[in-house]
Design a protein around this motif. Sequence first.
Motif, PDB file in Angstrom:
ATOM      1  N   LYS A 125       5.904  -7.147  -9.448  1.00 39.09           N
ATOM      2  CA  LYS A 125       4.979  -6.598  -9.901  1.00 39.09           C
ATOM      3  C   LYS A 125       4.117  -4.978 -10.093  1.00 39.09           C
ATOM      4  N   HIS A 126       4.953  -3.965  -9.614  1.00 37.42           N
ATOM      5  CA  HIS A 126       4.647  -2.592  -9.906  1.00 37.42           C
ATOM      6  C   HIS A 126       5.781  -1.784 -10.264  1.00 37.42           C
ATOM      7  N   ARG A 127       6.803  -3.254 -11.240  1.00 37.83           N
ATOM      8  CA  ARG A 127       7.486  -2.730 -12.513  1.00 37.83           C
ATOM      9  C   ARG A 127       8.660  -1.015 -12.257  1.00 37.83           C
ATOM     10  N   ALA A 165       0.557  -1.459   0.297  1.00 36.87           N
ATOM     11  CA  ALA A 165      -0.540   0.469  -0.053  1.00 36.87           C
ATOM     12  C   ALA A 165       0.840   1.352  -0.320  1.00 36.87           C
ATOM     13  N   LEU A 166       1.910   1.176   0.815  1.00 34.43           N
ATOM     14  CA  LEU A 166       2.485   2.164   0.706  1.00 34.43           C
ATOM     15  C   LEU A 166       3.796   3.502  -0.539  1.00 34.43           C
ATOM     16  N   LEU A 167       3.806   1.041  -0.952  1.00 31.22           N
ATOM     17  CA  LEU A 167       4.480   1.676  -2.508  1.00 31.22           C
ATOM     18  C   LEU A 167       3.100   2.056  -3.450  1.00 31.22           C
ATOM     19  N   ASN A 168       2.516   1.941  -3.589  1.00 35.67           N
ATOM     20  CA  ASN A 168       1.209   2.397  -4.035  1.00 35.67           C
ATOM     21  C   ASN A 168       1.200   3.887  -4.043  1.00 35.67           C
ATOM     22  N   GLU A 169       1.090   4.321  -3.233  1.00 33.42           N
ATOM     23  CA  GLU A 169       1.309   5.506  -3.029  1.00 33.42           C
ATOM     24  C   GLU A 169       2.244   6.415  -3.139  1.00 33.42           C
ATOM     25  N   LEU A 170       3.352   5.768  -3.376  1.00 30.49           N
ATOM     26  CA  LEU A 170       4.815   6.598  -3.512  1.00 30.49           C
ATOM     27  C   LEU A 170       5.342   6.912  -4.852  1.00 30.49           C
ATOM     28  N   ILE A 171       4.790   5.886  -5.443  1.00 30.92           N
ATOM     29  CA  ILE A 171       4.785   5.499  -7.091  1.00 30.92           C
ATOM     30  C   ILE A 171       3.703   6.151  -7.715  1.00 30.92           C
TER      31      ILE A 171
END
Length: 284
Positions: free
Chosen positions: A238-240, A204-210
């Motif tokens: 997964k997040h490329r 979830a944090l990675l999604n925000e940072l991306i």
Amino acid sequence: MDWVDLHLHTTASDGVLTPSGIVDYAKEKGLKAIAVTDHDTIDGNGEALDEGEKLGLEVIPGVEISAQFDLGSMHILGYFVDIGNRILNEKLSLLQETRAQRNPRMVQKLRELGVEITYDEVEHASGGGQVGRPHFAQVLLQKGYVNTVQEAFDRYLGKGAPAYVDKFRFDPKEAIRLIREAQGIPVLAHPFTLHILSAIQLKALLNELIELGLIGIEVYYPEHTEDQISLYESLAEKHRLLVTGGSDYHGIEADKAKIGIGWRDMRLSYSMVEAMKAALKVCF
Ligand SMILES: [Zn+2]
Ligand SMILES: [Zn+2]
């Protein structure tokens, strides 16, 4: 094989080797490329780039910015930053100035609380090194205001105590934006220090940072366990995200991390640098 180390500190922050010294050392160790990633400053890069050119070792201009994060500590690495970028230079010097005011402000707060203390005394306690709260505690102890260091922190210096002054940090959004602003690649450093234990939360944090512009994640790091490495590898896929790694070498003898290899035999391929260069062409 061509090896690299993308996380190094010099005397421009808390490292022991000078910027040119670290380039010499990397050359001696047979590395093909290194990145200079000092804490909250890009000042070591100019000298390192010059030395790299002289020795034929590729130096990637970088930085490691500390960002505000409540759970643990969040560091954002920036690669290929334009060290001449005006906004990056201005913001980083503002950060240094604000930091420099922290200790005098803590002295002032203590005096307002009736504690007779001077900045000279605290500096003296630090023995000429970087001044921190333990040195304040030492002076309070010597002068009999407290009986233990713990008491000094509880009553005066700890987070939330009356003489505490927060260390200024950028928020993650600003840290990432600053790096992108300077045409750099923002990478989340050593994710284990975030102290996020569940993969779901980290995702979830990675999604925000991306969303804020993050492009990479530091997967290979001396303190990462095998499990952490495979988790970060799968998240990167997964997040490329670009995958990076480095030793976080500070030039300190007692440290376990060695340049280029970390604790044991971490080996980082030059393909990481090539992937970053390819990403730069797409992003900017
Ligand atoms: Zn760090
Ligand atoms: Zn570091």
